[in-house]
Design a protein around this motif. Structure first.
Motif: not given
Length: 235
Positions: A191-219
């Motif tokens: 879990v990381e607010q520095n989205a740039n760095r998190a997505l750079e290292v992640a194989h996959r990622a999820y975007v959470l908005e107000t308690g709901t997953i709104v997007l998921s894909d590779t980093g």
């Protein structure tokens, strides 16, 4: 390795997580990004047994854990480095690391070997081994929080905001540590607010908005996504 299916988590009347489903495969780095208050830390606290879902299921290595006590979840191979580090400030670096192994058998000869491994990974902790943890810098405290989490020998490491409040050079160091841990076989849910760095290292990622997953894909795909760029990457 980890399967979260349609969990709903509440703080009293507040619906914090709404039908959230997340999958983590063995050997992956999976990132959860989102704004403040989106429910990211709530998700990790629910996985580690500190919160209970009202509905939904969480399986780890094929077995349900959503009703298992937190200390038993550590025994199963999940360790949580929480937001804000939560180290024991009036205890030494040594004692904090020893507490990370509290679920392991007393006298386990490999505990000392794992402590040595943590001190090799984080040389600054060796220099401050007998110091009270409260005297450490923010970066050193984050290293201690990660080192303490690793003392239980997790197969899945939950990392909550490891770069929060750190200088840019230390942020780079923390993310290099995450990559090294993953190369050594540790699966990471980040879990990381520095989205740039998190997505750079992640194989996959999820975007959470107000308690709901709104997007998921590779980093990489989320780094290039126009909506993600606009909302989280300053694009």
């Amino acid at each position: 390795m980890l399967s979260i299916r349609s969990i709903n988590v509440f703080y009293g009347a507040i619906h914090a997580l709404k039908d959230v489903s997340v999958e983590v495969e063995q050997g992956e780095i999976v990132a959860i990004i989102g704004s403040n208050g989106a429910g990211k830390s709530t998700l990790l606290r629910t996985i580690s047994g500190l919160l209970r879902p009202r509905t939904g299921e969480i399986d780890f290595k094929g077995s349900p854990i959503h009703t298992v006590p937190a200390h038993e979840i550590v025994n199963l191979g999940i360790s949580h480095s929480p937001e804000g580090r939560r180290i024991f400030t009036n205890m030494s670096v040594q004692e904090n690391l020893q507490l990370g192994a509290f679920t392991r058998a007393k006298g386990d000869p490999e505990i000392e070997a794992d402590m040595e491994k943590a001190l090799t990974r984080f040389p600054r902790l060796r220099e401050r081994f007998k110091q009270n943890a409260g005297t450490l810098s923010g970066g050193e405290q984050q290293m201690l929080a990660i080192g303490r989490a690793l003392m239980s020998r997790p197969s899945l490491l939950l990392l909550d905001e490891p770069s929060l409040g750190l200088a840019p050079n230390l942020v780079a160091e923390i993310f290099n540590i995450v990559l090294d841990l993953n190369k050594e076989g540790c699966t990471v849910l980040l879990v990381e607010q520095n989205a740039n760095r998190a997505l750079e290292v992640a194989h996959r990622a999820y975007v959470l908005e107000t308690g709901t997953i709104v997007l998921s894909d590779t980093g990489k795909a989320l780094l290039a996504n126009p909506k993600v760029k606009e909302a989280y990457l300053g694009g």
